[in-house]
Motif scaffolding. Structure first.
Motif, PDB file in Angstrom:
ATOM      1  N   ILE A   1       0.872  -1.178   0.000  1.00 60.54           N
ATOM      2  CA  ILE A   1       0.000   0.000   0.000  1.00 60.54           C
ATOM      3  C   ILE A   1       0.915   1.235   0.000  1.00 60.54           C
ATOM      4  O   ILE A   1       2.079   1.154   0.415  1.00 60.54           O
ATOM      5  CB  ILE A   1      -0.935   0.046   1.231  1.00 60.54           C
ATOM      6  CG1 ILE A   1      -0.132  -0.137   2.534  1.00 60.54           C
ATOM      7  CG2 ILE A   1      -2.042  -0.978   1.148  1.00 60.54           C
ATOM      8  CD1 ILE A   1      -0.859   0.365   3.738  1.00 60.54           C
ATOM      9  N   TYR A   2       0.391   2.324  -0.460  1.00 61.31           N
ATOM     10  CA  TYR A   2       1.190   3.548  -0.543  1.00 61.31           C
ATOM     11  C   TYR A   2       0.541   4.622   0.322  1.00 61.31           C
ATOM     12  O   TYR A   2      -0.613   4.983   0.120  1.00 61.31           O
ATOM     13  CB  TYR A   2       1.312   3.992  -2.004  1.00 61.31           C
ATOM     14  CG  TYR A   2       2.087   2.986  -2.803  1.00 61.31           C
ATOM     15  CD1 TYR A   2       3.470   3.068  -2.903  1.00 61.31           C
ATOM     16  CD2 TYR A   2       1.438   1.910  -3.409  1.00 61.31           C
ATOM     17  CE1 TYR A   2       4.190   2.107  -3.603  1.00 61.31           C
ATOM     18  CE2 TYR A   2       2.148   0.940  -4.107  1.00 61.31           C
ATOM     19  CZ  TYR A   2       3.528   1.049  -4.195  1.00 61.31           C
ATOM     20  OH  TYR A   2       4.243   0.095  -4.876  1.00 61.31           O
ATOM     21  N   ILE A   3       1.281   5.082   1.332  1.00 54.73           N
ATOM     22  CA  ILE A   3       0.720   6.067   2.259  1.00 54.73           C
ATOM     23  C   ILE A   3       1.257   7.441   1.886  1.00 54.73           C
ATOM     24  O   ILE A   3       2.483   7.628   1.753  1.00 54.73           O
ATOM     25  CB  ILE A   3       1.098   5.706   3.711  1.00 54.73           C
ATOM     26  CG1 ILE A   3       0.507   4.324   4.053  1.00 54.73           C
ATOM     27  CG2 ILE A   3       0.638   6.748   4.711  1.00 54.73           C
ATOM     28  CD1 ILE A   3       1.144   3.645   5.231  1.00 54.73           C
ATOM     29  N   ASP A   4       0.333   8.387   1.714  1.00 52.03           N
ATOM     30  CA  ASP A   4       0.709   9.747   1.349  1.00 52.03           C
ATOM     31  C   ASP A   4       1.372  10.413   2.550  1.00 52.03           C
ATOM     32  O   ASP A   4       0.765  10.575   3.611  1.00 52.03           O
ATOM     33  CB  ASP A   4      -0.564  10.504   0.936  1.00 52.03           C
ATOM     34  CG  ASP A   4      -0.237  11.853   0.311  1.00 52.03           C
ATOM     35  OD1 ASP A   4       0.930  12.300   0.459  1.00 52.03           O
ATOM     36  OD2 ASP A   4      -1.132  12.426  -0.321  1.00 52.03           O
ATOM     37  N   LYS A   5       2.640  10.778   2.403  1.00 56.53           N
ATOM     38  CA  LYS A   5       3.352  11.378   3.540  1.00 56.53           C
ATOM     39  C   LYS A   5       3.052  12.870   3.673  1.00 56.53           C
ATOM     40  O   LYS A   5       3.531  13.539   4.593  1.00 56.53           O
ATOM     41  CB  LYS A   5       4.869  11.155   3.391  1.00 56.53           C
ATOM     42  CG  LYS A   5       5.244   9.693   3.653  1.00 56.53           C
ATOM     43  CD  LYS A   5       6.694   9.408   3.384  1.00 56.53           C
ATOM     44  CE  LYS A   5       7.590   9.952   4.488  1.00 56.53           C
ATOM     45  NZ  LYS A   5       9.003   9.627   4.275  1.00 56.53           N
TER      46      LYS A   5
ATOM     47  N   ASN B   1       4.125  15.286   1.921  1.00 54.35           N
ATOM     48  CA  ASN B   1       5.161  16.172   1.397  1.00 54.35           C
ATOM     49  C   ASN B   1       5.457  15.845  -0.070  1.00 54.35           C
ATOM     50  O   ASN B   1       6.559  16.048  -0.552  1.00 54.35           O
ATOM     51  CB  ASN B   1       6.439  16.032   2.236  1.00 54.35           C
ATOM     52  CG  ASN B   1       6.898  14.573   2.279  1.00 54.35           C
ATOM     53  OD1 ASN B   1       6.268  13.711   1.690  1.00 54.35           O
ATOM     54  ND2 ASN B   1       7.992  14.313   2.969  1.00 54.35           N
ATOM     55  N   GLY B   2       4.427  15.272  -0.698  1.00 58.71           N
ATOM     56  CA  GLY B   2       4.602  14.908  -2.108  1.00 58.71           C
ATOM     57  C   GLY B   2       5.216  13.530  -2.277  1.00 58.71           C
ATOM     58  O   GLY B   2       5.377  13.065  -3.397  1.00 58.71           O
ATOM     59  N   LEU B   3       5.574  12.898  -1.163  1.00 59.75           N
ATOM     60  CA  LEU B   3       6.186  11.565  -1.256  1.00 59.75           C
ATOM     61  C   LEU B   3       5.214  10.499  -0.772  1.00 59.75           C
ATOM     62  O   LEU B   3       4.312  10.780   0.035  1.00 59.75           O
ATOM     63  CB  LEU B   3       7.465  11.516  -0.406  1.00 59.75           C
ATOM     64  CG  LEU B   3       8.599  12.433  -0.852  1.00 59.75           C
ATOM     65  CD1 LEU B   3       9.748  12.387   0.149  1.00 59.75           C
ATOM     66  CD2 LEU B   3       9.096  12.053  -2.244  1.00 59.75           C
ATOM     67  N   LEU B   4       5.431   9.289  -1.270  1.00 58.50           N
ATOM     68  CA  LEU B   4       4.587   8.167  -0.838  1.00 58.50           C
ATOM     69  C   LEU B   4       5.447   7.167  -0.077  1.00 58.50           C
ATOM     70  O   LEU B   4       6.592   6.909  -0.454  1.00 58.50           O
ATOM     71  CB  LEU B   4       3.959   7.457  -2.052  1.00 58.50           C
ATOM     72  CG  LEU B   4       2.938   8.257  -2.867  1.00 58.50           C
ATOM     73  CD1 LEU B   4       2.537   7.467  -4.116  1.00 58.50           C
ATOM     74  CD2 LEU B   4       1.693   8.555  -2.037  1.00 58.50           C
ATOM     75  N   ASP B   5       4.889   6.637   0.979  1.00 56.43           N
ATOM     76  CA  ASP B   5       5.589   5.625   1.769  1.00 56.43           C
ATOM     77  C   ASP B   5       5.065   4.262   1.336  1.00 56.43           C
ATOM     78  O   ASP B   5       3.854   4.032   1.367  1.00 56.43           O
ATOM     79  CB  ASP B   5       5.241   5.849   3.260  1.00 56.43           C
ATOM     80  CG  ASP B   5       6.403   5.493   4.136  1.00 56.43           C
ATOM     81  OD1 ASP B   5       7.445   5.118   3.581  1.00 56.43           O
ATOM     82  OD2 ASP B   5       6.247   5.587   5.369  1.00 56.43           O
ATOM     83  N   LYS B   6       5.967   3.361   0.938  1.00 56.62           N
ATOM     84  CA  LYS B   6       5.530   2.032   0.490  1.00 56.62           C
ATOM     85  C   LYS B   6       5.553   1.075   1.673  1.00 56.62           C
ATOM     86  O   LYS B   6       6.597   0.888   2.295  1.00 56.62           O
ATOM     87  CB  LYS B   6       6.493   1.560  -0.603  1.00 56.62           C
ATOM     88  CG  LYS B   6       6.086   0.287  -1.291  1.00 56.62           C
ATOM     89  CD  LYS B   6       7.110  -0.004  -2.398  1.00 56.62           C
ATOM     90  CE  LYS B   6       6.915  -1.365  -2.996  1.00 56.62           C
ATOM     91  NZ  LYS B   6       8.021  -1.738  -3.865  1.00 56.62           N
ATOM     92  N   ARG B   7       4.420   0.517   1.999  1.00 60.69           N
ATOM     93  CA  ARG B   7       4.321  -0.406   3.135  1.00 60.69           C
ATOM     94  C   ARG B   7       3.666  -1.696   2.693  1.00 60.69           C
ATOM     95  O   ARG B   7       2.849  -1.705   1.782  1.00 60.69           O
ATOM     96  CB  ARG B   7       3.466   0.202   4.263  1.00 60.69           C
ATOM     97  CG  ARG B   7       4.076   1.398   4.932  1.00 60.69           C
ATOM     98  CD  ARG B   7       5.152   0.951   5.924  1.00 60.69           C
ATOM     99  NE  ARG B   7       5.934   2.086   6.364  1.00 60.69           N
ATOM    100  CZ  ARG B   7       5.605   2.862   7.400  1.00 60.69           C
ATOM    101  NH1 ARG B   7       4.524   2.602   8.084  1.00 60.69           N
ATOM    102  NH2 ARG B   7       6.369   3.877   7.734  1.00 60.69           N
TER     103      ARG B   7
END
Ligand code: FAD
Length: 318
Positions: free
Chosen positions: A57-61, A63-69
């Motif tokens: 899943i991709y979490i919107d951080k 700041n324009g970045l996505l966190d991949k979890r």
């Protein structure tokens, strides 16, 4: 009680069962109960509960970045099995998959199943993760369903991983495996896939549940071919009622199956999905009646979380 004993006890009468998927996390189990309550009047002796693979899943951080979890969106298979057994006094069968689990984790799940009094488990490889082209074994995990069947049979002989304990006490799981009347998509031929099925049965699987199919002749031919290869365990047909127009594309693509022309034309002629659902019900009733007339041991329905169509079908059959 074991699935094979339910079948023996039925003395040739066809049983009713179905498969459910755990709710997405964040939902209450009451929704699941509400969905399957209406099916209880048909006395399913057992129901299956699927296990899904982990996914990214991709979490919107922010700041324009996505966190991949990595996460499991539908956890709780074994817990659901225990609660279904407790609430409905039936046998609930957890699907145990190779993908995403080490052998140790699998052993712990099987220990839980045993303590909870689950007599049956369905041993499956699982599919590749959505970003993978091919199935890759998890590091330290089983590669094929047959390896998983062997691990379960080891526990049935009192043999734990790494021989860390000497156990007199033996488990007694009845193991089911998957079969594919139209061949598994990765198998080079139906014959080679059948040989793999025979290996799973030789490793200790006591019954087979088939992938969905829409042409009964394919199931009958599959059973004949399996028998001629020496697969002599019950082969339970899996039936999926078409429910939405999109199934015409999705089911063949995901499950490597053909749809009969008659069904395609009927679905294409529907003005909305309500009409498609009715076509799906009528087709599944027709299919079920023919299977019933051929004395299949069980009619096993893929509910995919919705039970109203299964109820209508069961009412017409049981
Ligand atoms: P296997 O029997 O291991 O076969 C997989 C492929 O490998 C086949 O093509 C086979 O021919 C081939 N093969 C087997 N052994 C060998 C070998 N030694 N060398 C080379 N090739 C080999 N998926 C889930 O994720 N969760 C579920 O809960 C779930 N429930 C299911 C229930 C049913 C009734 C069915 C039919 C399928 C279910 N699936 C589920 C889907 C299943 O996990 C996939 O179809 C998966 O791709 C194959 O699983 P399998 O157990 O049939 O694998």
């Amino acid at each position: 009680m074991k699935v094979v004993d339910h079948i023996k006890q039925a003395k040739g009468k066809t049983l009713f069962s179905f498969e459910i998927i755990p709710p997405k996390k964040g939902n209450s189990i009451q929704e699941l109960y509400k969905n399957i309550d209406p099916l209880m009047e048909f006395n399913p002796p057992f129901v299956d509960v699927t296990t899904s693979r982990e996914e990214y899943i991709y979490i919107d951080k922010g700041n324009g970045l996505l966190d991949k979890r990595i996460t499991r969106m539908r956890p709780g298979t074994v817990g659901i099995c225990a609660s279904l057994m407790h609430k409905y006094k039936l046998d609930a069968i957890p699907h145990i998959i190779c993908g995403g689990f080490t052998k140790e984790e699998t052993e712990y799940v099987l220990v839980d199943c045993h303590y909870l009094g689950l007599d049956n488990v369905m041993a499956l490889r699982g599919d590749s993760m959505s970003h993978q082209k091919y199935f890759k074994a998890t590091k330290g995990g089983n590669l094929y369903a047959k390896d998983l069947v062997e691990q379960i049979q080891d526990l049935n002989c009192g043999k734990y991983l790494h021989d860390v304990v000497e156990a007199d006490y033996k488990y007694n799981f009845c193991v089911g495996v998957a079969g594919y009347p139209e061949k598994h998509q990765e198998a080079p031929s139906l014959n080679s896939d059948l040989k793999r099925l025979k290996e799973k049965v030789d490793a200790g699987a006591e019954y087979v549940v088939t992938q969905m199919f829409f042409d009964n002749q394919k199931y009958f031919d599959f059973v004949d071919a399996a028998r001629s290869m020496g697969v002599n365990v019950p082969i339970i047909p899996g039936i999926k009622p078409i429910a939405v127009k999109r199934h015409l594309q999705v089911l063949p693509q995901v499950f490597n199956i053909d749809l009969p022309e008659e069904l395609i034309l009927a679905v294409e002629g529907c003005k909305d999905n309500k009409a498609v659902r009715q076509v799906g019900i009528e087709f599944a009733i027709k299919q079920s009646k023919e299977l019933l007339a051929n004395n299949v041991p069980v009619l096993h329905y893929y509910s995919m979380g919705k039970s109203s169509n299964i109820k209508t079908i069961a009412k017409a059959i049981f």
